[in-house]
Design a protein around this motif. Structure first.
Motif, PDB file in Angstrom:
ATOM      1  N   MET A  30     -95.586 -40.903  41.200  1.00 32.20           N
ATOM      2  CA  MET A  30     -95.021 -40.695  42.528  1.00 32.20           C
ATOM      3  C   MET A  30     -93.840 -39.720  42.465  1.00 32.20           C
ATOM      4  SD  MET A  30     -95.481 -41.430  45.645  1.00 32.20           S
ATOM      5  CE  MET A  30     -94.653 -41.354  47.219  1.00 32.20           C
ATOM      6  N   THR A  31     -93.006 -39.906  41.437  1.00 30.83           N
ATOM      7  CA  THR A  31     -91.844 -39.021  41.273  1.00 30.83           C
ATOM      8  C   THR A  31     -92.279 -37.569  41.082  1.00 30.83           C
ATOM      9  OG1 THR A  31     -90.594 -40.825  40.261  1.00 30.83           O
ATOM     10  CG2 THR A  31     -89.769 -38.594  39.928  1.00 30.83           C
ATOM     11  N   ALA A  32     -93.313 -37.369  40.258  1.00 28.38           N
ATOM     12  CA  ALA A  32     -93.817 -36.015  40.010  1.00 28.38           C
ATOM     13  C   ALA A  32     -94.335 -35.392  41.306  1.00 28.38           C
ATOM     14  CB  ALA A  32     -94.920 -36.048  38.956  1.00 28.38           C
ATOM     15  N   PHE A  33     -95.024 -36.191  42.136  1.00 19.85           N
ATOM     16  CA  PHE A  33     -95.552 -35.692  43.403  1.00 19.85           C
ATOM     17  C   PHE A  33     -94.420 -35.245  44.329  1.00 19.85           C
ATOM     18  CE2 PHE A  33     -96.884 -36.572  47.827  1.00 19.85           C
ATOM     19  CZ  PHE A  33     -97.920 -35.650  47.925  1.00 19.85           C
ATOM     20  N   LEU A  34     -93.338 -36.049  44.380  1.00 19.67           N
ATOM     21  CA  LEU A  34     -92.193 -35.698  45.214  1.00 19.67           C
ATOM     22  C   LEU A  34     -91.524 -34.413  44.732  1.00 19.67           C
ATOM     23  CD1 LEU A  34     -90.593 -39.225  45.791  1.00 19.67           C
ATOM     24  CD2 LEU A  34     -91.806 -37.825  47.473  1.00 19.67           C
ATOM     25  N   ILE A  35     -91.451 -34.236  43.400  1.00 22.59           N
ATOM     26  CA  ILE A  35     -90.849 -33.016  42.845  1.00 22.59           C
ATOM     27  C   ILE A  35     -91.662 -31.795  43.256  1.00 22.59           C
ATOM     28  CG2 ILE A  35     -90.387 -31.767  40.691  1.00 22.59           C
ATOM     29  CD1 ILE A  35     -89.676 -34.475  39.428  1.00 22.59           C
ATOM     30  N   VAL A  36     -92.994 -31.910  43.210  1.00 26.32           N
ATOM     31  CA  VAL A  36     -93.871 -30.803  43.606  1.00 26.32           C
ATOM     32  C   VAL A  36     -93.652 -30.459  45.081  1.00 26.32           C
ATOM     33  CG1 VAL A  36     -96.269 -30.112  43.955  1.00 26.32           C
ATOM     34  CG2 VAL A  36     -95.601 -31.283  41.846  1.00 26.32           C
ATOM     35  N   ILE A  37     -93.530 -31.506  45.936  1.00 26.30           N
ATOM     36  CA  ILE A  37     -93.311 -31.287  47.371  1.00 26.30           C
ATOM     37  C   ILE A  37     -91.989 -30.560  47.611  1.00 26.30           C
ATOM     38  CG2 ILE A  37     -92.879 -32.450  49.572  1.00 26.30           C
ATOM     39  CD1 ILE A  37     -95.790 -32.438  48.778  1.00 26.30           C
ATOM     40  N   VAL A  38     -90.923 -31.010  46.889  1.00 26.52           N
ATOM     41  CA  VAL A  38     -89.606 -30.383  47.050  1.00 26.52           C
ATOM     42  C   VAL A  38     -89.638 -28.920  46.637  1.00 26.52           C
ATOM     43  CG1 VAL A  38     -87.232 -30.382  46.199  1.00 26.52           C
ATOM     44  CG2 VAL A  38     -88.319 -32.543  46.825  1.00 26.52           C
ATOM     45  N   ILE A  39     -90.295 -28.626  45.502  1.00 24.77           N
ATOM     46  CA  ILE A  39     -90.390 -27.238  45.036  1.00 24.77           C
ATOM     47  C   ILE A  39     -91.145 -26.381  46.046  1.00 24.77           C
ATOM     48  CG2 ILE A  39     -91.402 -25.752  43.251  1.00 24.77           C
ATOM     49  CD1 ILE A  39     -90.819 -27.982  41.238  1.00 24.77           C
ATOM     50  N   ALA A  40     -92.233 -26.927  46.610  1.00 20.79           N
ATOM     51  CA  ALA A  40     -93.012 -26.185  47.606  1.00 20.79           C
ATOM     52  C   ALA A  40     -92.180 -25.895  48.852  1.00 20.79           C
ATOM     53  CB  ALA A  40     -94.267 -26.974  47.974  1.00 20.79           C
ATOM     54  N   LEU A  41     -91.407 -26.894  49.290  1.00 15.71           N
ATOM     55  CA  LEU A  41     -90.561 -26.706  50.465  1.00 15.71           C
ATOM     56  C   LEU A  41     -89.477 -25.665  50.213  1.00 15.71           C
ATOM     57  CD1 LEU A  41     -90.216 -30.406  51.692  1.00 15.71           C
ATOM     58  CD2 LEU A  41     -91.513 -28.554  52.781  1.00 15.71           C
ATOM     59  N   LEU A  42     -88.899 -25.679  48.980  1.00 18.38           N
ATOM     60  CA  LEU A  42     -87.897 -24.668  48.638  1.00 18.38           C
ATOM     61  C   LEU A  42     -88.505 -23.263  48.661  1.00 18.38           C
ATOM     62  CD1 LEU A  42     -85.939 -26.432  45.744  1.00 18.38           C
ATOM     63  CD2 LEU A  42     -85.050 -25.817  48.004  1.00 18.38           C
ATOM     64  N   GLY A  43     -89.745 -23.148  48.174  1.00 21.75           N
ATOM     65  CA  GLY A  43     -90.411 -21.858  48.190  1.00 21.75           C
ATOM     66  C   GLY A  43     -90.618 -21.338  49.603  1.00 21.75           C
ATOM     67  N   VAL A  44     -91.048 -22.234  50.495  1.00 18.16           N
ATOM     68  CA  VAL A  44     -91.233 -21.841  51.897  1.00 18.16           C
ATOM     69  C   VAL A  44     -89.905 -21.436  52.515  1.00 18.16           C
ATOM     70  CG1 VAL A  44     -91.890 -22.685  54.187  1.00 18.16           C
ATOM     71  CG2 VAL A  44     -93.284 -23.277  52.185  1.00 18.16           C
ATOM     72  N   THR A  45     -88.840 -22.169  52.169  1.00 17.69           N
ATOM     73  CA  THR A  45     -87.511 -21.865  52.705  1.00 17.69           C
ATOM     74  C   THR A  45     -87.056 -20.470  52.297  1.00 17.69           C
ATOM     75  OG1 THR A  45     -86.915 -24.209  52.652  1.00 17.69           O
ATOM     76  CG2 THR A  45     -85.108 -22.610  52.777  1.00 17.69           C
ATOM     77  N   PHE A  46     -87.174 -20.157  51.007  1.00 24.83           N
ATOM     78  CA  PHE A  46     -86.754 -18.829  50.534  1.00 24.83           C
ATOM     79  C   PHE A  46     -87.602 -17.722  51.159  1.00 24.83           C
ATOM     80  CE2 PHE A  46     -84.967 -21.239  46.804  1.00 24.83           C
ATOM     81  CZ  PHE A  46     -83.647 -20.928  47.064  1.00 24.83           C
ATOM     82  N   TRP A  47     -88.878 -18.000  51.374  1.00 24.09           N
ATOM     83  CA  TRP A  47     -89.749 -17.003  51.992  1.00 24.09           C
ATOM     84  C   TRP A  47     -89.308 -16.716  53.426  1.00 24.09           C
ATOM     85  CZ3 TRP A  47     -93.714 -17.710  55.854  1.00 24.09           C
ATOM     86  CH2 TRP A  47     -94.487 -16.564  56.070  1.00 24.09           C
ATOM     87  N   GLN A  48     -88.952 -17.771  54.155  1.00 20.51           N
ATOM     88  CA  GLN A  48     -88.486 -17.603  55.540  1.00 20.51           C
ATOM     89  C   GLN A  48     -87.148 -16.859  55.582  1.00 20.51           C
ATOM     90  OE1 GLN A  48     -90.052 -18.163  58.285  1.00 20.51           O
ATOM     91  NE2 GLN A  48     -91.843 -19.192  57.404  1.00 20.51           N
ATOM     92  N   ILE A  49     -86.270 -17.157  54.591  1.00 21.42           N
ATOM     93  CA  ILE A  49     -84.976 -16.462  54.536  1.00 21.42           C
ATOM     94  C   ILE A  49     -85.188 -14.972  54.301  1.00 21.42           C
ATOM     95  CG2 ILE A  49     -82.872 -16.201  53.161  1.00 21.42           C
ATOM     96  CD1 ILE A  49     -82.894 -19.234  52.765  1.00 21.42           C
ATOM     97  N   SER A  50     -86.159 -14.627  53.420  1.00 21.80           N
ATOM     98  CA  SER A  50     -86.430 -13.210  53.164  1.00 21.80           C
ATOM     99  C   SER A  50     -86.902 -12.499  54.421  1.00 21.80           C
ATOM    100  CB  SER A  50     -87.475 -13.072  52.052  1.00 21.80           C
ATOM    101  OG  SER A  50     -88.747 -13.508  52.493  1.00 21.80           O
ATOM    102  N   LYS A  51     -87.641 -13.198  55.283  1.00 15.43           N
ATOM    103  CA  LYS A  51     -88.085 -12.612  56.548  1.00 15.43           C
ATOM    104  C   LYS A  51     -86.899 -12.340  57.474  1.00 15.43           C
ATOM    105  CE  LYS A  51     -92.515 -12.432  55.913  1.00 15.43           C
ATOM    106  NZ  LYS A  51     -93.220 -11.126  55.900  1.00 15.43           N
ATOM    107  N   VAL A  52     -85.938 -13.259  57.459  1.00 16.58           N
ATOM    108  CA  VAL A  52     -84.736 -13.079  58.276  1.00 16.58           C
ATOM    109  C   VAL A  52     -83.976 -11.834  57.846  1.00 16.58           C
ATOM    110  CG1 VAL A  52     -82.496 -14.061  58.884  1.00 16.58           C
ATOM    111  CG2 VAL A  52     -84.526 -15.523  58.823  1.00 16.58           C
TER     112      VAL A  52
END
Length: 348
Positions: free
Chosen positions: A1-23
């Motif tokens: 479960m912990t590993a799954f949550l880590i993967v989700i957090v990393i994916a969300l961080l990636g989406v965040t940085f991608w959106q910031i680059s668009k800004v």
């Protein structure tokens, strides 16, 4: 479960940085070009970066040779070792010569002929003369290196066996080595892993009269300036007998006997007194003095030759080693005379 949550957090961080680059892209000044096609300014910048990288590459190469040369082995302690080292350094020299020239041309031409607006590239579909040159030169150089190497290879793999040749069997098993010498009859007894039982750890044939005077030891002694022929057997998996200071290595294959030979030229005492080894041992002992987890005896290091396993053969592969003592013929004979024979071993 912990590993799954880590993967989700990393994916969300990636989406965040991608959106910031668009800004950041949307916030660029109007006069800044966002075209995906390189212009003269881009080409000039990339050309200069290419030259800078060439300087960095050469600086890194020089630094690596300067700082890592201390890890070279000392002069070879076997007769064929000089040819082996010479061939290696010739190969390194040729490779470095070609590498320096080709890398310099690659980076310089990349800069000199960088793209410019309105400039069209001139190219040849083929050039027989150039193709002949860059084909025939490597062929000649490689043929020379191979022929040179074959002489050393033949000397190691096909040694001339004389009455003076010492024949030694090297037996490998997880995770140790044993050495077997022939006795006064100068003939090793037959052996097979099927005969392994009790004290007969090497599977020597007890019905073979030639085996009774064989000597089995866990420390390899070799007389200096006397040719040695090694025969290798493995009890279990694939091992590799590696003699780094003698520039020799051979796979030890289950179910078959492999062999090679060399002539030791430097005793253990002599190599300990070389400038290279004196400095190396001094440096190691200085480091060990700072280790509080070592006893007083463990902190004092003295160099010895070792036979190592150069195949990853299991969990204790790193510790599969056997001490090698190279000594005078008189010292070797005194040592061998005081060893227990196979006949004495099985009859005790």
């Amino acid at each position: 479960m912990t590993a799954f949550l880590i993967v989700i957090v990393i994916a969300l961080l990636g989406v965040t940085f991608w959106q910031i680059s668009k800004v950041f892209e949307l916030s660029k000044p109007a006069n800044v070009s966002d075209t995906q096609i390189a212009d003269d300014k881009d080409n000039n910048t990339q050309g200069k970066i290419l030259l800078a990288f060439m300087v960095f590459l050469y600086a890194l190469m020089i630094w690596s040779f300067w700082s890592l040369s201390k890890f070279y082995l000392p002069e070879a302690s076997a007769e064929h070792g000089a040819d082996y080292d010479r061939l290696m350094f010739i190969s390194i020299g040729i490779i470095m010569f070609v590498q320096v020239i080709t890398q310099a041309l690659l980076h310089w031409f990349g800069y000199k002929y960088r793209g410019r607006k309105g400039q069209r590239a001139l190219f040849y579909a083929d050039n027989d003369k150039l193709e002949f040159i860059w084909t025939i030169i490597p062929v000649v150089v490689l043929a020379g290196l191979i022929l040179y190497g074959l002489f050393s290879w033949s000397e190691i793999m096909n040694p001339e066996e004389t009455e003076d040749t010492l024949v030694v069997e090297i037996y490998a098993y997880q995770f140790d080595w044993r050495a077997r010498y022939s006795g006064d009859d100068k003939t090793l007894g037959k052996a097979n892993v099927r005969f392994i039982e009790g004290v007969n750890q090497l599977g020597v044939d007890e019905s073979d009269d030639y085996a009774m005077d064989d000597i089995i030891v866990n420390e390899l002694h070799l007389p200096v300036n006397r040719p040695v022929l090694f025969k290798f057997r493995s009890q279990d998996v694939l091992h590799s007998a590696y003699f780094p200071h003698f520039r020799a290595q051979m796979n030890v294959v289950p179910g078959m006997v492999t062999e090679f030979g060399f002539t030791p030229t430097t005793t253990s005492k002599e190599i300990r007194n070389t400038d290279y080894m004196v400095d190396k041992v001094k440096n190691i002992n200085e480091i060990r003095k700072t280790r509080e987890d070592l006893s007083e005896d463990e902190r004092l290091y003295e160099f010895d030759y070792y036979l190592l396993c150069n195949k990853i053969c299991g969990v204790s592969h790193y510790n599969m080693q056997m001490k090698i003592v190279v000594e005078t013929d008189e010292e070797f004979q005194d040592w061998i005379d005081n060893q227990q024979t196979f006949g004495e071993l099985i009859n005790n």
